[in-house]
Design a protein around this motif. Structure first.
Motif, PDB file in Angstrom:
ATOM      1  N   SER A  73       0.815  -1.222   0.000  1.00 38.64           N
ATOM      2  CA  SER A  73       0.000   0.000   0.000  1.00 38.64           C
ATOM      3  C   SER A  73       0.849   1.273   0.000  1.00 38.64           C
ATOM      4  N   LEU A  74       2.131   1.150   0.337  1.00 39.47           N
ATOM      5  CA  LEU A  74       3.020   2.310   0.369  1.00 39.47           C
ATOM      6  C   LEU A  74       3.900   2.417  -0.875  1.00 39.47           C
ATOM      7  N   ILE A  75       3.628   1.555  -1.866  1.00 37.58           N
ATOM      8  CA  ILE A  75       4.446   1.525  -3.082  1.00 37.58           C
ATOM      9  C   ILE A  75       3.602   1.915  -4.289  1.00 37.58           C
ATOM     10  N   ASP A  76       4.009   2.985  -4.950  1.00 39.32           N
ATOM     11  CA  ASP A  76       3.393   3.353  -6.224  1.00 39.32           C
ATOM     12  C   ASP A  76       4.089   2.568  -7.326  1.00 39.32           C
ATOM     13  N   LYS A  77       3.312   2.164  -8.309  1.00 37.62           N
ATOM     14  CA  LYS A  77       3.864   1.454  -9.461  1.00 37.62           C
ATOM     15  C   LYS A  77       3.576   2.284 -10.700  1.00 37.62           C
ATOM     16  N   VAL A  78       4.560   2.392 -11.546  1.00 35.38           N
ATOM     17  CA  VAL A  78       4.388   3.169 -12.765  1.00 35.38           C
ATOM     18  C   VAL A  78       4.685   2.267 -13.968  1.00 35.38           C
ATOM     19  N   PRO A  79       3.784   2.222 -14.946  1.00 37.72           N
ATOM     20  CA  PRO A  79       4.061   1.430 -16.142  1.00 37.72           C
ATOM     21  C   PRO A  79       5.239   2.028 -16.912  1.00 37.72           C
ATOM     22  N   SER A  80       6.021   1.186 -17.536  1.00 38.52           N
ATOM     23  CA  SER A  80       7.180   1.654 -18.305  1.00 38.52           C
ATOM     24  C   SER A  80       6.784   2.689 -19.350  1.00 38.52           C
ATOM     25  N   SER A  81       5.578   2.562 -19.880  1.00 41.10           N
ATOM     26  CA  SER A  81       5.117   3.500 -20.904  1.00 41.10           C
ATOM     27  C   SER A  81       4.959   4.926 -20.370  1.00 41.10           C
ATOM     28  N   LYS A  82       4.889   5.075 -19.061  1.00 45.07           N
ATOM     29  CA  LYS A  82       4.734   6.404 -18.450  1.00 45.07           C
ATOM     30  C   LYS A  82       6.071   7.025 -18.046  1.00 45.07           C
ATOM     31  N   LEU A  83       7.167   6.260 -18.194  1.00 42.65           N
ATOM     32  CA  LEU A  83       8.490   6.775 -17.858  1.00 42.65           C
ATOM     33  C   LEU A  83       9.008   7.668 -18.983  1.00 42.65           C
ATOM     34  N   PRO A  84       9.913   8.596 -18.661  1.00 43.27           N
ATOM     35  CA  PRO A  84      10.518   9.395 -19.732  1.00 43.27           C
ATOM     36  C   PRO A  84      11.182   8.475 -20.759  1.00 43.27           C
ATOM     37  N   GLU A  85      11.100   8.861 -22.015  1.00 43.46           N
ATOM     38  CA  GLU A  85      11.605   8.027 -23.103  1.00 43.46           C
ATOM     39  C   GLU A  85      13.075   7.639 -22.918  1.00 43.46           C
ATOM     40  N   ASN A  86      13.874   8.532 -22.409  1.00 41.63           N
ATOM     41  CA  ASN A  86      15.319   8.296 -22.305  1.00 41.63           C
ATOM     42  C   ASN A  86      15.767   7.986 -20.877  1.00 41.63           C
ATOM     43  N   TRP A  87      14.964   7.327 -20.095  1.00 39.04           N
ATOM     44  CA  TRP A  87      15.277   7.064 -18.683  1.00 39.04           C
ATOM     45  C   TRP A  87      16.507   6.195 -18.497  1.00 39.04           C
ATOM     46  N   ARG A  88      16.921   5.450 -19.499  1.00 33.13           N
ATOM     47  CA  ARG A  88      18.081   4.549 -19.376  1.00 33.13           C
ATOM     48  C   ARG A  88      19.398   5.191 -19.807  1.00 33.13           C
ATOM     49  N   LEU A  89      19.383   6.420 -20.248  1.00 32.00           N
ATOM     50  CA  LEU A  89      20.612   7.066 -20.706  1.00 32.00           C
ATOM     51  C   LEU A  89      21.690   7.058 -19.629  1.00 32.00           C
ATOM     52  N   GLN A  90      22.947   7.041 -20.085  1.00 33.92           N
ATOM     53  CA  GLN A  90      24.105   7.163 -19.188  1.00 33.92           C
ATOM     54  C   GLN A  90      24.853   8.429 -19.566  1.00 33.92           C
ATOM     55  N   PRO A  91      25.173   9.324 -18.679  1.00 34.58           N
ATOM     56  CA  PRO A  91      24.655   9.364 -17.309  1.00 34.58           C
ATOM     57  C   PRO A  91      23.159   9.658 -17.323  1.00 34.58           C
ATOM     58  N   SER A  92      22.585   9.672 -16.161  1.00 35.17           N
ATOM     59  CA  SER A  92      21.139   9.816 -16.028  1.00 35.17           C
ATOM     60  C   SER A  92      20.630  11.041 -16.774  1.00 35.17           C
ATOM     61  N   SER A  93      19.496  10.852 -17.416  1.00 34.50           N
ATOM     62  CA  SER A  93      18.906  11.956 -18.166  1.00 34.50           C
ATOM     63  C   SER A  93      18.241  12.955 -17.223  1.00 34.50           C
ATOM     64  N   GLN A  94      18.218  14.182 -17.657  1.00 39.06           N
ATOM     65  CA  GLN A  94      17.544  15.217 -16.877  1.00 39.06           C
ATOM     66  C   GLN A  94      16.055  14.902 -16.755  1.00 39.06           C
ATOM     67  N   GLN A  95      15.474  14.310 -17.797  1.00 43.24           N
ATOM     68  CA  GLN A  95      14.053  13.985 -17.764  1.00 43.24           C
ATOM     69  C   GLN A  95      13.744  12.945 -16.685  1.00 43.24           C
ATOM     70  N   ALA A  96      14.628  11.956 -16.514  1.00 38.53           N
ATOM     71  CA  ALA A  96      14.427  10.954 -15.460  1.00 38.53           C
ATOM     72  C   ALA A  96      14.532  11.610 -14.090  1.00 38.53           C
ATOM     73  N   GLN A  97      15.501  12.498 -13.923  1.00 36.55           N
ATOM     74  CA  GLN A  97      15.648  13.191 -12.646  1.00 36.55           C
ATOM     75  C   GLN A  97      14.434  14.070 -12.355  1.00 36.55           C
ATOM     76  N   VAL A  98      13.937  14.755 -13.351  1.00 33.35           N
ATOM     77  CA  VAL A  98      12.755  15.605 -13.167  1.00 33.35           C
ATOM     78  C   VAL A  98      11.548  14.738 -12.804  1.00 33.35           C
ATOM     79  N   PHE A  99      11.376  13.619 -13.487  1.00 34.38           N
ATOM     80  CA  PHE A  99      10.266  12.705 -13.215  1.00 34.38           C
ATOM     81  C   PHE A  99      10.290  12.247 -11.757  1.00 34.38           C
TER      82      PHE A  99
END
Length: 155
Positions: A73-99
């Motif tokens: 009940s304390l864990i939110d789950k987010v579908p991969s389709s709702k993640l920023p497109e470039n969340w796997r970039l190295q180093p971390s993408s600004q979009q992932a950090q903002v999300f």
């Protein structure tokens, strides 16, 4: 209740869940200045996360693993389709950090379940150490954790 794992150097045992390291340096899912705690759904994934970030000689240090039960009940789950497109970039993408930073600042829940960059089919847990529910969690007793010496050897 799902069980998650955090591996830290033994000297950081008392502060393993304060989010200070991520606050100082940022992480994949948080901007610098915003505290966060990263956990993994297995010891192996937690160890891989150390391996991709730490220099090999650091693997010879004294490490511990801490288990943490987190109610669903304390864990939110987010579908991969709702993640920023470039969340796997190295180093971390600004979009992932903002999300992640937006999620942390909104206090939507204590934790957010996310795919691991190292093994996207496995899960990491982003924990908000400022969430009031954090007070109710009881981390397990730190246990020694050692990396196989072959991992610390030079290639």
């Amino acid at each position: 209740m799902p069980l998650f794992y955090r591996i830290v150097q033994e000297s950081w045992a008392d502060s393993a869940f304060d989010g200070e390291g991520a606050r100082l340096y940022g992480g994949r899912w948080n901007s610098p200045g915003v505290p966060a705690v990263y956990l993994a759904e297995s010891r192996a994934l937690a160890a891989l996360e150390i391996l991709v970030h730490a220099p090999r000689e650091a693997l010879r240090l004294n490490w511990i693993v801490i288990e943490l039960d987190v109610p669903d009940s304390l864990i939110d789950k987010v579908p991969s389709s709702k993640l920023p497109e470039n969340w796997r970039l190295q180093p971390s993408s600004q979009q992932a950090q903002v999300f992640g930073t937006r999620w942390l600042r909104d206090f939507r829940n204590l934790a957010l379940l996310l795919p691991s960059v190292v093994i996207p089919e496995e899960k990491s847990l982003l924990l908000n150490p400022k969430d009031p529910a954090m007070r109710d969690l009881k981390p397990g007793k730190p246990k020694p954790f050692s990396f196989d010496p072959r991992l610390a050897a030079s290639p």
